[in-house]
Design an enzyme around this catalytic site. Structure first.
Site, PDB file in Angstrom:
ATOM      1  N   ASP A   1      31.842 -10.406  19.843  1.00  0.00           N
ATOM      2  CA  ASP A   1      32.124  -9.128  20.489  1.00  0.00           C
ATOM      3  C   ASP A   1      33.560  -9.090  20.982  1.00  0.00           C
ATOM      4  O   ASP A   1      34.024 -10.024  21.652  1.00  0.00           O
ATOM      5  CB  ASP A   1      31.174  -8.924  21.675  1.00  0.00           C
ATOM      6  CG  ASP A   1      31.421  -7.612  22.397  1.00  0.00           C
ATOM      7  OD1 ASP A   1      30.734  -6.624  22.074  1.00  0.00           O
ATOM      8  OD2 ASP A   1      32.284  -7.565  23.297  1.00  0.00           O
TER       9      ASP A   1
ATOM     10  N   TYR B   1      41.331  -5.514  24.632  1.00  0.00           N
ATOM     11  CA  TYR B   1      41.319  -6.895  25.108  1.00  0.00           C
ATOM     12  C   TYR B   1      42.569  -7.631  24.644  1.00  0.00           C
ATOM     13  O   TYR B   1      42.857  -7.695  23.471  1.00  0.00           O
ATOM     14  CB  TYR B   1      40.098  -7.643  24.575  1.00  0.00           C
ATOM     15  CG  TYR B   1      38.770  -7.165  25.067  1.00  0.00           C
ATOM     16  CD1 TYR B   1      38.649  -6.361  26.203  1.00  0.00           C
ATOM     17  CD2 TYR B   1      37.595  -7.505  24.398  1.00  0.00           C
ATOM     18  CE1 TYR B   1      37.413  -5.929  26.642  1.00  0.00           C
ATOM     19  CE2 TYR B   1      36.357  -7.081  24.834  1.00  0.00           C
ATOM     20  CZ  TYR B   1      36.259  -6.292  25.947  1.00  0.00           C
ATOM     21  OH  TYR B   1      35.033  -5.865  26.383  1.00  0.00           O
TER      22      TYR B   1
ATOM     23  N   HIS C   1      33.588   2.568  24.103  1.00  0.00           N
ATOM     24  CA  HIS C   1      33.681   1.530  25.137  1.00  0.00           C
ATOM     25  C   HIS C   1      33.316   2.056  26.524  1.00  0.00           C
ATOM     26  O   HIS C   1      32.619   1.385  27.293  1.00  0.00           O
ATOM     27  CB  HIS C   1      35.105   0.966  25.147  1.00  0.00           C
ATOM     28  CG  HIS C   1      35.225  -0.367  25.812  1.00  0.00           C
ATOM     29  ND1 HIS C   1      36.290  -1.205  25.598  1.00  0.00           N
ATOM     30  CD2 HIS C   1      34.421  -1.018  26.681  1.00  0.00           C
ATOM     31  CE1 HIS C   1      36.132  -2.311  26.305  1.00  0.00           C
ATOM     32  NE2 HIS C   1      35.016  -2.215  26.984  1.00  0.00           N
TER      33      HIS C   1
ATOM     34  N   SER D   1      28.704   2.142  25.430  1.00  0.00           N
ATOM     35  CA  SER D   1      28.825   1.213  26.552  1.00  0.00           C
ATOM     36  C   SER D   1      29.231   1.971  27.799  1.00  0.00           C
ATOM     37  O   SER D   1      29.876   3.023  27.732  1.00  0.00           O
ATOM     38  CB  SER D   1      29.875   0.140  26.219  1.00  0.00           C
ATOM     39  OG  SER D   1      29.964  -0.837  27.232  1.00  0.00           O
ATOM     40  N   ASN D   2      28.828   1.427  28.958  1.00  0.00           N
ATOM     41  CA  ASN D   2      29.218   2.002  30.247  1.00  0.00           C
ATOM     42  C   ASN D   2      28.865   3.486  30.297  1.00  0.00           C
ATOM     43  O   ASN D   2      29.730   4.357  30.407  1.00  0.00           O
ATOM     44  CB  ASN D   2      30.710   1.775  30.496  1.00  0.00           C
ATOM     45  CG  ASN D   2      31.079   0.305  30.469  1.00  0.00           C
ATOM     46  OD1 ASN D   2      30.513  -0.502  31.204  1.00  0.00           O
ATOM     47  ND2 ASN D   2      32.002  -0.065  29.591  1.00  0.00           N
TER      48      ASN D   2
END
Length: 331
Positions: free
Chosen positions: A48, A53, A140, A170-171
């Site tokens: 992942d 990042y 994301h 996500s989130n």
């Protein structure tokens, strides 16, 4: 390495996933490669990452370093086809220096889930990774500014183009997830098969304002919809279970502080001591034992030592009485 179903796709993914968030920045290349080699060598196959990042270690990092490192590892090992590869888009930060200096927040800079943004973000991710597709592509951070129809139509196009096999989110809050699923059903678009949220043994306190932490409502929703698999990030809460200093000072604990957490931490400490394991290993084993709904535990080790502490949890058997004790703990 045990596997769990990815929704109803027919895919089986490693129940212990390796988060590559800090690889290429806080974790150097040699140590990152060793971690990846050991994980895949032990049968792990779920990696992942994300396009953002990781900018937060500071200059010269700006984001993209993790994907670029994975691209070099794939080129070195030829193991792209041996792993299930997930990345994310939408949380790219244009000016990390401003965030680090406190002039703005990361959330204020998120690229978002606009159609052109997602198209360009995935293309850039594929370039850095050195691959022609990923297996799973997440939005994301849920973007309330962009019409869901715009994002979902573009994501459907990315699947049709073969740039990602599956989609995730996500989130995100449960009501938004349901709206996403309804729109996908109405228009014939591919629906998310994975939900990546912060999830651990500790429970979010009732007043916590966090979209990212799984609560009881979201778990009930997942129990009713087995076409979604929960990918639980930060299951070890940045090492807080084993480090009192991190529990006292790390922002990760803000959503959990309170009497319920104190009681659950005490129970974990006692049972872990009885079993001769670390608190973190017990918590990870608890998560891996969950069946309703099943969960993927996504660890994000910074060091090889931190990585090596996790796999023993796979072999830690918790009987029904011990699980009941853990589940019953709390204020």
């Amino acid at each position: 390495m045990r596997t769990v179903p990815l929704g109803r796709t027919g895919e089986q993914v490693s129940q212990l996933a390796l988060g590559c968030m800090l690889m290429g920045t806080s974790t150097g290349e040699a140590e990152s490669f060793e971690m990846l080699d050991r994980y895949v060598g032990a049968g792990g196959a779920f990696l992942d990452t994300a396009d953002c990042y990781a900018w937060w270690p500071g200059p010269p990092a700006t984001g993209g370093e993790s994907e670029s490192l994975l691209g070099r590892w794939f080129a070195r090992t030829g193991r792209r086809d041996d792993v299930f590869l997930a990345t994310k888009g939408g949380a790219w930060v244009a000016d990390p220096a401003a965030v680090l200096a406190g002039r703005t927040t990361a959330a204020e800079q998120y690229a978002g889930a606009g159609g052109d943004t997602l198209r360009h973000a995935l293309d850039a991710s594929l370039t850095r990774l050195g691959v022609d597709h990923v297996d799973l592509y997440y939005v994301h951070v849920d973007d309330l500014r962009t019409p869901l129809e715009e994002a979902l139509e573009v994501l459907a196009g990315l699947v049709a183009a073969g740039k990602t096999r599956y989609l995730g989110w996500s989130n995100v809050q449960t009501w938004r997830l349901e709206r996403i699923r309804q729109l996908c059903a109405r228009h014939g678009w591919p629906a998310p098969v994975a939900l990546q949220q912060e999830h651990s043994y500790l429970r979010k306190h009732p007043g916590a304002d966090s979209l990212s932490v799984v609560d009881d409502e979201q778990l009930r929703y997942l129990r009713a919809h087995d076409d979604l698999t929960l990918v639980a990030y930060s299951p070890l809460l940045k090492g807080a279970y084993d480090d009192p200093a991190k529990r006292a000072g790390h922002h990760v604990m803000h959503s959990y502080a309170g009497a319920d957490t104190d009681a659950r931490l005490a129970t974990v400490a006692k049972l872990a001591a009885d079993l001769g394991v670390t608190n973190g290993q017990l918590v990870l084993a608890w998560l891996l034992h969950q069946r309703d709904p099943r969960r993927v535990a996504l660890i994000g080790p910074r060091t090889l030592q931190q990585y090596e502490a996790a796999p023993p949890a796979l072999d830690l058997h918790l009987d029904a009485d011990l699980l009941a004790t853990l589940d019953a703990a709390g204020a």
